[in-house]
Design a protein around this motif. Structure first.
Motif, short mmCIF file in Angstrom:
data_model
loop_
_atom_site.label_atom_id
_atom_site.label_comp_id
_atom_site.label_asym_id
_atom_site.label_seq_id
_atom_site.Cartn_x
_atom_site.Cartn_y
_atom_site.Cartn_z
N HIS A 122 0.82 -1.20 0.00
CA HIS A 122 0.00 0.00 0.00
C HIS A 122 0.86 1.26 0.00
N ARG A 123 0.21 2.41 0.11
CA ARG A 123 0.94 3.68 -0.02
C ARG A 123 1.96 3.88 1.10
N GLY A 124 1.69 3.36 2.29
CA GLY A 124 2.69 3.43 3.34
C GLY A 124 3.92 2.62 2.99
N HIS A 125 3.71 1.40 2.48
CA HIS A 125 4.83 0.59 2.01
C HIS A 125 5.60 1.30 0.90
N GLN A 126 4.86 1.91 -0.02
CA GLN A 126 5.49 2.57 -1.15
C GLN A 126 6.39 3.71 -0.70
N ALA A 127 5.95 4.47 0.29
CA ALA A 127 6.77 5.56 0.83
C ALA A 127 8.04 5.00 1.47
N MET A 128 7.90 3.89 2.18
CA MET A 128 9.05 3.25 2.81
C MET A 128 10.04 2.76 1.76
N LEU A 129 9.53 2.16 0.70
CA LEU A 129 10.40 1.61 -0.34
C LEU A 129 11.11 2.73 -1.11
N ALA A 130 10.45 3.86 -1.29
CA ALA A 130 11.10 5.00 -1.94
C ALA A 130 12.28 5.48 -1.11
N GLU A 152 -0.05 8.58 6.59
CA GLU A 152 -1.47 8.90 6.70
C GLU A 152 -1.99 9.53 5.41
N VAL A 153 -3.25 9.23 5.10
CA VAL A 153 -3.97 9.86 4.00
C VAL A 153 -5.24 10.46 4.59
N HIS A 154 -5.35 11.79 4.51
CA HIS A 154 -6.50 12.50 5.08
C HIS A 154 -6.74 12.09 6.54
N GLY A 155 -5.64 12.00 7.30
CA GLY A 155 -5.74 11.70 8.72
C GLY A 155 -5.91 10.24 9.06
N LEU A 156 -6.02 9.37 8.04
CA LEU A 156 -6.20 7.94 8.27
C LEU A 156 -4.86 7.22 8.10
N ARG A 157 -4.47 6.46 9.12
CA ARG A 157 -3.24 5.69 9.04
C ARG A 157 -3.38 4.61 7.97
N VAL A 158 -2.46 4.60 7.03
CA VAL A 158 -2.48 3.60 5.97
C VAL A 158 -1.80 2.34 6.48
N SER A 159 -2.51 1.24 6.45
CA SER A 159 -1.98 -0.03 6.93
C SER A 159 -2.64 -1.16 6.15
N SER A 160 -2.04 -2.35 6.23
CA SER A 160 -2.66 -3.51 5.60
C SER A 160 -4.02 -3.79 6.23
N SER A 190 5.35 -8.45 -7.80
CA SER A 190 5.19 -7.53 -8.94
C SER A 190 5.19 -6.08 -8.47
N GLU A 191 4.49 -5.81 -7.37
CA GLU A 191 4.42 -4.45 -6.86
C GLU A 191 5.77 -4.01 -6.28
N LEU A 192 6.47 -4.91 -5.61
CA LEU A 192 7.79 -4.57 -5.09
C LEU A 192 8.73 -4.20 -6.24
N ALA A 193 8.66 -4.96 -7.33
CA ALA A 193 9.48 -4.65 -8.50
C ALA A 193 9.09 -3.30 -9.09
N ARG A 194 7.79 -3.04 -9.16
CA ARG A 194 7.32 -1.77 -9.71
C ARG A 194 7.81 -0.59 -8.87
N CYS A 195 8.01 -0.82 -7.58
CA CYS A 195 8.50 0.23 -6.68
C CYS A 195 10.01 0.40 -6.75
#
Length: 347
Positions: free
Chosen positions: A27-35, A161-169, A83-88
């Protein structure tokens, strides 16, 4: 991206910038971490590396304790995660089998044998709630101390967070379980999708609807069948979907994700979770058999309803025909909204 089962391979990078986790859904939290991980790896001149587990540790303990309720609903298959890890932009992923030996491994032994000895971590990035080792006794403070002693830097990333909501699995699972595909898209940063090889089924769909004298369903409801490897998918039900990988453009369709309660036990995929997708317009160039073995990706855009059990093939045919009509209505409405938005943007 290079993928290894375990780290005892000669081609595993001798040093890396590492992160560890299950990454279900990426998810977007993972994506930020991978960046951030990729940036730190480039800065240090080493490869970025993800260490993940299969099965999910909670799946393992659910089996040990014979408590299936302890297992989390699975967002994505291993294929989709990789696939998503590779895309990141991740350069190397280690899939570590989670078994009794790993479950019993002391936190310090995990650091010594895996983080340092196995993967040569120069930099380790973890989430703010990361725990590891037997009894989940290892924490960030232990990693930080070990890093100073063993020569690797440790960093911790706060919640995204997205709009104050913690992004998690867990938040993604909740959205998918509620059938809120728009919320799932916001959390994932992309439409929720499942991919895999098209496999054979009973071919029952081809005969359904053929008795109709006319209409869009007279050739039956041919389906693309994808197996969802986990027994407990986070989403289930009937969806309006887009299919990628069969034609130059994505194909609109309607799909059933689940265990197909209207079919009998003789179904060749009986007991397995399947994603069965009917394309509203079947590509003529594929013919009746041309999709088998192809890898397709199906985006689940809008939930129509939960799985239903029909008491006859006639009732099933009628139900599928209505689902197709409802999916067409969804796409027509979606396209109309897109045109309105385009007009507003131009104004």
């Amino acid at each position: 991206m290079k993928i290894f089962c375990g780290f005892h391979h000669p081609d595993v990078a001798p040093a890396c910038a590492l992160t560890i986790g299950n990454f279900d859904g990426v998810h977007r939290g993972h994506q930020a971490m991978l960046a951030l991980l990729n940036s730190e790896a480039q800065h240090r001149g080493v490869q970025s590396c993800v260490l993940t587990f299969e099965p999910h540790p909670r799946d393992y303990f659910a089996g040990v304790h014979k408590r299936p309720d302890l297992a989390p609903a699975r967002i994505g298959t291993l294929r989709d995660k990789l696939s998503e890890l590779a895309r990141c932009g991740v350069q190397q992923t280690i899939v570590l089998p989670f078994n009794e030996k790993l479950a019993r491994q002391a936190p310090q032994a995990f650091i010594d044998d895996v983080v340092v000895g196995g993967l040569g971590a120069r930099y380790l990035l973890v989430g703010d709630d990361f725990r590891f080792g037997a009894q989940r006794a290892g924490d960030y403070a232990m990693l930080d101390t070990a890093g100073r002693e063993r020569g690797f830097e440790v960093a911790r990333m706060n919640s995204y967070e997205v709009h104050g909501l913690r992004v998690s699995s867990s938040a993604v699972r909740d959205a998918l379980g509620a059938g809120d595909m728009e919320e799932a898209t916001r959390l994932l940063g992309r439409p929720y999708a499942i991919s895999g090889h098209v496999v054979h089924g009973r071919k029952l769909g081809r005969s359904l609807g053929r008795s109709a004298a006319s209409g869009p369903h007279q050739d039956g409801f041919r389906t693309l069948n994808l197996r969802f490897a986990h027994w407990k998918p986070a989403a289930s039900g009937i969806f309006a979907v887009l299919v990628h990988g069969l034609d130059a453009e994505p194909l609109p369709g309607v799909a059933n994700l689940g265990v197909r309660p209207s079919l009998d036990p003789s179904d060749v995929n009986g007991g397995r979770v399947l994603l069965e997708t009917h394309c509203l317009q079947w590509p003529a160039h594929l013919g009746a058999e041309g999709a088998y073995g192809k890898i397709v990706r199906v985006e689940l855009l809008h939930k129509l309803h939960d799985e239903l059990k029909y008491d006859s093939l006639g009732a099933l045919t009628t139900g599928i025909a209505k689902d197709c009509d409802d999916a067409r209505a969804y796409f027509a409405s979606s396209h109309a909204e897109t045109r309105r938005q385009t007009t507003r943007d131009r104004i």
